[in-house]
Design a protein around this motif. Sequence first.
Motif, PDB file in Angstrom:
ATOM      1  N   VAL A   5       0.786  -1.152   0.042  1.00 28.56           N
ATOM      2  CA  VAL A   5      -0.071  -0.071  -0.035  1.00 28.56           C
ATOM      3  C   VAL A   5       0.850   1.198  -0.034  1.00 28.56           C
ATOM      4  CG1 VAL A   5      -1.820   1.377   1.403  1.00 28.56           C
ATOM      5  CG2 VAL A   5      -2.053  -1.178   1.125  1.00 28.56           C
ATOM      6  N   LYS A   6       1.837   1.238   0.867  1.00 29.79           N
ATOM      7  CA  LYS A   6       2.794   2.284   1.089  1.00 29.79           C
ATOM      8  C   LYS A   6       3.428   2.834  -0.248  1.00 29.79           C
ATOM      9  CE  LYS A   6       5.412   2.952   4.272  1.00 29.79           C
ATOM     10  NZ  LYS A   6       6.386   2.540   5.674  1.00 29.79           N
ATOM     11  N   SER A   7       3.907   1.686  -1.095  1.00 32.66           N
ATOM     12  CA  SER A   7       4.376   2.023  -2.364  1.00 32.66           C
ATOM     13  C   SER A   7       3.530   2.617  -3.503  1.00 32.66           C
ATOM     14  CB  SER A   7       5.001   0.672  -2.945  1.00 32.66           C
ATOM     15  OG  SER A   7       4.109   0.003  -3.181  1.00 32.66           O
ATOM     16  N   ASP A   8       2.226   2.739  -3.315  1.00 36.17           N
ATOM     17  CA  ASP A   8       1.438   3.430  -4.355  1.00 36.17           C
ATOM     18  C   ASP A   8       0.601   4.544  -3.728  1.00 36.17           C
ATOM     19  OD1 ASP A   8       1.704   1.876  -6.640  1.00 36.17           O
ATOM     20  OD2 ASP A   8       0.680   0.191  -5.813  1.00 36.17           O
ATOM     21  N   LEU A   9       1.363   5.044  -2.466  1.00 34.84           N
ATOM     22  CA  LEU A   9       0.406   6.189  -1.885  1.00 34.84           C
ATOM     23  C   LEU A   9       1.139   7.317  -2.295  1.00 34.84           C
ATOM     24  CD1 LEU A   9      -0.357   4.907   1.710  1.00 34.84           C
ATOM     25  CD2 LEU A   9      -2.043   5.452  -0.020  1.00 34.84           C
ATOM     26  N   ILE A  10       0.454   8.228  -2.701  1.00 33.22           N
ATOM     27  CA  ILE A  10       0.923   9.708  -3.028  1.00 33.22           C
ATOM     28  C   ILE A  10       0.561  10.837  -2.077  1.00 33.22           C
ATOM     29  CG2 ILE A  10       1.163  11.385  -4.820  1.00 33.22           C
ATOM     30  CD1 ILE A  10       0.546   9.634  -6.724  1.00 33.22           C
ATOM     31  N   MET A  11      -0.714  10.864  -1.629  1.00 34.52           N
ATOM     32  CA  MET A  11      -1.070  12.341  -1.265  1.00 34.52           C
ATOM     33  C   MET A  11      -0.947  12.306   0.285  1.00 34.52           C
ATOM     34  SD  MET A  11      -2.580  14.346  -3.145  1.00 34.52           S
ATOM     35  CE  MET A  11      -3.859  15.262  -2.316  1.00 34.52           C
ATOM     36  N   ILE A  12      -0.896  10.967   1.090  1.00 28.00           N
ATOM     37  CA  ILE A  12      -0.720  11.248   2.356  1.00 28.00           C
ATOM     38  C   ILE A  12       0.332  11.758   3.171  1.00 28.00           C
ATOM     39  CG2 ILE A  12      -0.448   9.400   4.557  1.00 28.00           C
ATOM     40  CD1 ILE A  12      -2.530   7.696   3.593  1.00 28.00           C
ATOM     41  N   ASP A  13       1.793  11.595   2.313  1.00 26.71           N
ATOM     42  CA  ASP A  13       2.689  12.270   2.788  1.00 26.71           C
ATOM     43  C   ASP A  13       2.738  13.852   2.654  1.00 26.71           C
ATOM     44  OD1 ASP A  13       3.864   9.902   3.820  1.00 26.71           O
ATOM     45  OD2 ASP A  13       5.053   9.573   1.807  1.00 26.71           O
ATOM     46  N   HIS A  14       1.819  14.298   1.994  1.00 19.93           N
ATOM     47  CA  HIS A  14       1.894  15.685   1.674  1.00 19.93           C
ATOM     48  C   HIS A  14       0.824  16.622   2.026  1.00 19.93           C
ATOM     49  CE1 HIS A  14       5.232  14.223  -0.719  1.00 19.93           C
ATOM     50  NE2 HIS A  14       4.435  13.831  -1.658  1.00 19.93           N
ATOM     51  N   VAL A  15      -0.079  15.868   3.137  1.00 12.62           N
ATOM     52  CA  VAL A  15      -1.220  16.705   3.614  1.00 12.62           C
ATOM     53  C   VAL A  15      -1.068  16.651   5.136  1.00 12.62           C
ATOM     54  CG1 VAL A  15      -2.825  16.108   2.048  1.00 12.62           C
ATOM     55  CG2 VAL A  15      -2.671  14.662   3.971  1.00 12.62           C
ATOM     56  N   HIS A  16      -1.797  17.886   5.807  1.00 10.03           N
ATOM     57  CA  HIS A  16      -1.503  18.034   7.336  1.00 10.03           C
ATOM     58  C   HIS A  16      -2.120  16.773   8.086  1.00 10.03           C
ATOM     59  CE1 HIS A  16      -1.350  20.975  10.610  1.00 10.03           C
ATOM     60  NE2 HIS A  16      -2.488  20.510  11.021  1.00 10.03           N
ATOM     61  N   ARG A  17      -1.287  16.542   9.230  1.00  6.68           N
ATOM     62  CA  ARG A  17      -1.412  15.287   9.881  1.00  6.68           C
ATOM     63  C   ARG A  17      -0.977  15.596  11.272  1.00  6.68           C
ATOM     64  NH1 ARG A  17       0.990  10.939   7.361  1.00  6.68           N
ATOM     65  NH2 ARG A  17       0.664   9.912   9.023  1.00  6.68           N
ATOM     66  N   ASP A  18      -1.028  16.786  11.746  1.00  6.89           N
ATOM     67  CA  ASP A  18      -0.719  17.098  13.109  1.00  6.89           C
ATOM     68  C   ASP A  18      -1.774  16.773  14.101  1.00  6.89           C
ATOM     69  OD1 ASP A  18       1.598  18.288  12.104  1.00  6.89           O
ATOM     70  OD2 ASP A  18       1.227  20.220  12.703  1.00  6.89           O
ATOM     71  N   TYR A  19      -3.040  16.277  13.685  1.00  5.90           N
ATOM     72  CA  TYR A  19      -3.998  15.917  14.539  1.00  5.90           C
ATOM     73  C   TYR A  19      -4.195  14.645  14.815  1.00  5.90           C
ATOM     74  CZ  TYR A  19      -5.184  20.951  14.265  1.00  5.90           C
ATOM     75  OH  TYR A  19      -5.112  22.194  14.087  1.00  5.90           O
ATOM     76  N   ASP A  20      -3.367  13.894  14.466  1.00  2.38           N
ATOM     77  CA  ASP A  20      -3.241  12.191  14.473  1.00  2.38           C
ATOM     78  C   ASP A  20      -3.570  11.694  16.040  1.00  2.38           C
ATOM     79  OD1 ASP A  20      -3.021  12.074  11.602  1.00  2.38           O
ATOM     80  OD2 ASP A  20      -1.263  11.003  11.787  1.00  2.38           O
ATOM     81  N   ALA A  21      -2.704  12.338  16.601  1.00  2.00           N
ATOM     82  CA  ALA A  21      -2.667  12.054  18.188  1.00  2.00           C
ATOM     83  C   ALA A  21      -3.858  12.375  18.891  1.00  2.00           C
ATOM     84  CB  ALA A  21      -1.511  12.517  18.795  1.00  2.00           C
ATOM     85  N   GLU A  22      -4.581  13.377  18.610  1.00  6.13           N
ATOM     86  CA  GLU A  22      -5.889  13.833  19.010  1.00  6.13           C
ATOM     87  C   GLU A  22      -7.104  13.066  18.680  1.00  6.13           C
ATOM     88  OE1 GLU A  22      -8.526  17.788  19.211  1.00  6.13           O
ATOM     89  OE2 GLU A  22      -6.267  17.923  18.518  1.00  6.13           O
ATOM     90  N   ILE A  23      -6.949  12.387  17.447  1.00  4.24           N
ATOM     91  CA  ILE A  23      -8.029  11.529  16.945  1.00  4.24           C
ATOM     92  C   ILE A  23      -7.963   9.747  17.094  1.00  4.24           C
ATOM     93  CG2 ILE A  23      -7.573  11.151  14.644  1.00  4.24           C
ATOM     94  CD1 ILE A  23     -10.341  12.244  13.830  1.00  4.24           C
ATOM     95  N   ALA A  24      -6.634   9.629  17.629  1.00  9.95           N
ATOM     96  CA  ALA A  24      -6.278   8.427  17.551  1.00  9.95           C
ATOM     97  C   ALA A  24      -7.009   7.614  18.328  1.00  9.95           C
ATOM     98  CB  ALA A  24      -4.880   8.136  18.018  1.00  9.95           C
ATOM     99  N   ASP A  25      -7.734   8.005  19.383  1.00 11.24           N
ATOM    100  CA  ASP A  25      -8.592   7.169  20.431  1.00 11.24           C
ATOM    101  C   ASP A  25      -9.993   7.075  19.922  1.00 11.24           C
ATOM    102  OD1 ASP A  25      -8.623   9.595  21.122  1.00 11.24           O
ATOM    103  OD2 ASP A  25      -8.667   8.939  23.451  1.00 11.24           O
ATOM    104  N   ARG A  26     -10.300   7.689  18.764  1.00 16.22           N
ATOM    105  CA  ARG A  26     -11.821   7.792  18.434  1.00 16.22           C
ATOM    106  C   ARG A  26     -12.258   6.568  17.645  1.00 16.22           C
ATOM    107  NH1 ARG A  26     -13.869  12.862  20.089  1.00 16.22           N
ATOM    108  NH2 ARG A  26     -12.086  14.112  20.874  1.00 16.22           N
ATOM    109  N   ARG A  27     -13.711   6.429  17.576  1.00 16.97           N
ATOM    110  CA  ARG A  27     -14.332   5.357  16.961  1.00 16.97           C
ATOM    111  C   ARG A  27     -14.748   5.778  15.768  1.00 16.97           C
ATOM    112  NH1 ARG A  27     -15.249   1.176  20.778  1.00 16.97           N
ATOM    113  NH2 ARG A  27     -13.308   0.999  22.047  1.00 16.97           N
ATOM    114  N   GLU A  28     -15.218   4.914  14.859  1.00 21.80           N
ATOM    115  CA  GLU A  28     -16.062   5.374  13.615  1.00 21.80           C
ATOM    116  C   GLU A  28     -17.236   6.252  13.969  1.00 21.80           C
ATOM    117  OE1 GLU A  28     -17.479   2.941   9.456  1.00 21.80           O
ATOM    118  OE2 GLU A  28     -16.851   1.989  11.128  1.00 21.80           O
ATOM    119  N   GLY A  29     -17.256   7.097  13.267  1.00 26.23           N
ATOM    120  CA  GLY A  29     -18.623   8.044  13.288  1.00 26.23           C
ATOM    121  C   GLY A  29     -18.270   9.212  14.323  1.00 26.23           C
TER     122      GLY A  29
END
Length: 421
Positions: free
Chosen positions: A19-43
Amino acid sequence: MANANLTPKMILKQFMAYVKSDLIMIDHVHRDYDAEIADRREGDTIYVRAPMNFTVQTGTTFVNQDIEQREIPVTVDTRKHIGFTYSDDDFQLSMPEFVRKHSLQEAARAMATDINRDLLGLYDGVYNWVGAPGQLINSMADWNKSQLRLDLMDVPAANRYGVASSEDGWALVDEATALNAADEEVIRARRKGMINRDAGGAMLYRTSHVRTHTVGQYDGTPQVNGASQDVTYAQYKASGQTLVTDGWSSGSSELKQGDVFTIAGVFAVHPNTKDPHSHLQQFVVKADVSDTGGAKSISIEPPIITSGPYQTVDAAPADNAAITVMGTAGTGYKQNLAFHKNAFLFTPVPIKVPDSAVVKASVTDRTPNHKLDGAYSGTGLTFTMVKDFNIDDYSEKCRIDVLYGKKVLRPELATRVSGTA
């Protein structure tokens, strides 16, 4: 050689690598809120603080200004999965044999394509659009119009990226000469379709995943219905803005979410100095709208604000000011993008593996950076894998899942790009 120790986690790790070998966009968008949302659930929804604007005053007399803090909702609402069937006997295969038998690489490529397309689908929240819809970007002069627009919007020069369709990307190849190095970074970039490391200051990629936008079906001579349709930032923050219009042909008439239009006499301004630009402000339709009587109330972005730190235009539109929609009604156009990293937000969220699953695994692509609190390298994606027995046909079913949220965070930091005639 057989490998009796082949496990779901090993399969997932290989899937993640593909998957990583074919991704383009993820490395180039804002990701600073990953830790804040990491313990959330779907919805679940979190609220991300939007940046604040200020007006600089001249002289010794104190001029107060209210601090307006807007929060942008981001919902964890995108779940993808791939399902397939395998047996216990497959665990006796080597990893290469398992991959060949179950086309794991193709499954991972399909997953990466879907994630790329999801992020590229955020074009419909971007209101700037340079060039003429339908024209190929076949010169760097064409592409550089996007960088000029970003300059005029005071977008930082660092962390600029671009994504062009296959058609536009190949039309640019003859002028793309910035990939001569043979270092590993450039080799990886070539595999992902990078065609220029410094396209007017942006890293430019070519991909077939670029989305096509089809303009709504409409006719007539649309215009603003009523003068003084401007709002304050507080009004916009509370309820957005709806523009009242008429002059559309009666009968079935529609605008689609993502359509872009201008209003005669309403010019864009520099976001900090508030000096008027020479181009009309562009507005994007935020939700589909249709009617049968020739009048439309359109939810728009950006709001029409004529003063203060969040000013967007030099003047409110006049009554009966003409509206011009970009492109031809009912026609599809490739949505090439130039953007700063902070224009779009991506928040990968771990999925809780069900306790009842007998065979299960979870793999996260996240390596903590111990020098920076909360920072890490990797995509942040978490893939889970569960397996269950189907008593109806005596088969083993398996699924691989991923969960994330996505959002246009700062649309002013991006522009759509077409060529010129």
